[in-house]
Design a protein around this motif. Structure first.
Motif, PDB file in Angstrom:
ATOM      1  N   ILE A   1       6.389  -2.306   5.780  1.00 50.51           N
ATOM      2  CA  ILE A   1       5.472  -1.162   5.792  1.00 50.51           C
ATOM      3  C   ILE A   1       5.787  -0.212   4.647  1.00 50.51           C
ATOM      4  O   ILE A   1       4.885   0.283   3.967  1.00 50.51           O
ATOM      5  N   ALA A   2       7.070   0.040   4.409  1.00 52.37           N
ATOM      6  CA  ALA A   2       7.464   0.940   3.322  1.00 52.37           C
ATOM      7  C   ALA A   2       6.968   0.411   1.980  1.00 52.37           C
ATOM      8  O   ALA A   2       6.446   1.166   1.149  1.00 52.37           O
ATOM      9  N   ALA A   3       7.122  -0.898   1.749  1.00 56.86           N
ATOM     10  CA  ALA A   3       6.671  -1.491   0.481  1.00 56.86           C
ATOM     11  C   ALA A   3       5.157  -1.397   0.349  1.00 56.86           C
ATOM     12  O   ALA A   3       4.634  -1.046  -0.717  1.00 56.86           O
ATOM     13  N   TRP A   4       4.447  -1.672   1.420  1.00 56.43           N
ATOM     14  CA  TRP A   4       2.983  -1.640   1.353  1.00 56.43           C
ATOM     15  C   TRP A   4       2.440  -0.216   1.255  1.00 56.43           C
ATOM     16  O   TRP A   4       1.402   0.006   0.642  1.00 56.43           O
ATOM     17  N   GLN A   5       3.141   0.723   1.845  1.00 59.25           N
ATOM     18  CA  GLN A   5       2.715   2.116   1.685  1.00 59.25           C
ATOM     19  C   GLN A   5       2.900   2.561   0.242  1.00 59.25           C
ATOM     20  O   GLN A   5       2.072   3.309  -0.297  1.00 59.25           O
ATOM     21  N   ASP A   6       3.980   2.101  -0.391  1.00 58.35           N
ATOM     22  CA  ASP A   6       4.166   2.377  -1.818  1.00 58.35           C
ATOM     23  C   ASP A   6       3.044   1.721  -2.633  1.00 58.35           C
ATOM     24  O   ASP A   6       2.578   2.286  -3.627  1.00 58.35           O
ATOM     25  N   PHE A   7       2.637   0.544  -2.211  1.00 55.66           N
ATOM     26  CA  PHE A   7       1.523  -0.150  -2.861  1.00 55.66           C
ATOM     27  C   PHE A   7       0.269   0.721  -2.816  1.00 55.66           C
ATOM     28  O   PHE A   7      -0.407   0.911  -3.839  1.00 55.66           O
ATOM     29  N   LEU A   8      -0.056   1.248  -1.636  1.00 56.01           N
ATOM     30  CA  LEU A   8      -1.267   2.056  -1.479  1.00 56.01           C
ATOM     31  C   LEU A   8      -1.174   3.365  -2.258  1.00 56.01           C
ATOM     32  O   LEU A   8      -2.164   3.815  -2.847  1.00 56.01           O
ATOM     33  N   LYS A   9       0.003   3.957  -2.255  1.00 56.86           N
ATOM     34  CA  LYS A   9       0.196   5.231  -2.956  1.00 56.86           C
ATOM     35  C   LYS A   9       0.035   5.037  -4.473  1.00 56.86           C
ATOM     36  O   LYS A   9      -0.584   5.870  -5.149  1.00 56.86           O
ATOM     37  N   ALA A  10       0.596   3.957  -4.981  1.00 57.20           N
ATOM     38  CA  ALA A  10       0.552   3.722  -6.432  1.00 57.20           C
ATOM     39  C   ALA A  10      -0.777   3.139  -6.884  1.00 57.20           C
ATOM     40  O   ALA A  10      -1.153   3.282  -8.047  1.00 57.20           O
ATOM     41  N   ASN A  11      -1.493   2.485  -5.969  1.00 54.99           N
ATOM     42  CA  ASN A  11      -2.728   1.784  -6.346  1.00 54.99           C
ATOM     43  C   ASN A  11      -3.817   2.043  -5.310  1.00 54.99           C
ATOM     44  O   ASN A  11      -4.269   1.127  -4.614  1.00 54.99           O
ATOM     45  N   PRO A  12      -4.274   3.285  -5.181  1.00 53.70           N
ATOM     46  CA  PRO A  12      -5.235   3.630  -4.121  1.00 53.70           C
ATOM     47  C   PRO A  12      -6.576   2.919  -4.236  1.00 53.70           C
ATOM     48  O   PRO A  12      -7.281   2.772  -3.230  1.00 53.70           O
ATOM     49  N   ASP A  13      -6.944   2.475  -5.420  1.00 50.16           N
ATOM     50  CA  ASP A  13      -8.240   1.824  -5.608  1.00 50.16           C
ATOM     51  C   ASP A  13      -8.136   0.303  -5.734  1.00 50.16           C
ATOM     52  O   ASP A  13      -9.105  -0.356  -6.116  1.00 50.16           O
TER      53      ASP A  13
END
Length: 221
Positions: free
Chosen positions: A178-190
């Motif tokens: 979850i932590a890795a994927w949340q970083d994914f969303l934060k860095a790449n929202p689109d």
């Protein structure tokens, strides 16, 4: 991990280089390496789940592991000849590693990728090496290698996506995934894979109270 999990596709820069037979094989054997959700122009593979092992004997239309190795060896022969002239050519070593990776010859791929990153590491080559480690069952090594790549490109969506997959499917650690994927969303929202990643986060959250490493029959993906 779960009773009805469907295999996930993965990102890769692995291509069929010369032989038409390798191109055909890739469609059946390394389909899980395709369908990149990247937004940048870099090409990096991702392993969502450990790839299925090929049977020892070929089935209808499916080459055996020995067939794949022979074709990979034939494919890399001219590259190995060039390597003798330029033994410190990291790019050439990566090309050889890619050919073996495409044919699921992970031990051979590991040898050349490790030499390549020893000479000149990049986020791409480290990501591909992490996939090789993961495919060989060396989950911790795969994650350490991805962490090294993330130090170079901390917002790289492919690396963050892969890290979550390795944590989830390799370590059965939903919190780390979850932590890795949340970083994914934060860095790449689109990112076009946003909805998929959000779904995976929601599913992983259902397992937060289960100790890491515990296998369950609850569908998660």
């Amino acid at each position: 991990m779960e009773a009805t999990r469907q295999p996930h596709k993965a990102w890769t820069s692995v291509q069929a280089y010369a032989m038409a037979s390798i191109c055909l094989i890739l469609g059946a054997v390394v389909g899980y390496l395709l369908n990149s959700p990247k937004q940048t122009t870099s090409s990096v593979p991702v392993a969502a789940t450990r790839p299925p092992a090929l049977p020892g004997a070929p089935t209808a239309g499916m080459p055996s592991a020995d067939d794949l190795k022979r074709m990979a060896d034939k494919q890399v022969a001219p590259l190995l000849a060039d390597l003798q002239k330029n033994p410190k050519d990291a790019g050439l070593l990566v090309k050889i590693g890619k050919s073996y990776l495409a044919a699921q010859q992970y031990q051979s791929a590991k040898t050349y990728y490790e030499q390549a990153v020893g000479l000149k590491a990049s986020a791409d080559s480290l990501n591909e090496l992490s996939f090789v480690y993961y495919s060989l069952g060396a989950v911790d090594k795969a994650i350490v290698t991805l962490d090294r790549a993330l130090k170079m490109e901390p917002k790289n969506p492919q690396l963050l996506y892969n890290l979550g997959m390795f944590q989830w499917h390799g370590r059965s650690d939903p919190k780390a995934a979850i932590a890795a994927w949340q970083d994914f969303l934060k860095a790449n929202p689109d990112n076009p894979k946003r909805a998929q990643v959000e779904k995976m986060i929601a599913q992983a959250k259902q397992h937060l109270n289960i100790p890491p490493g515990t296998k369950t029959d609850k569908p998660v993906m």
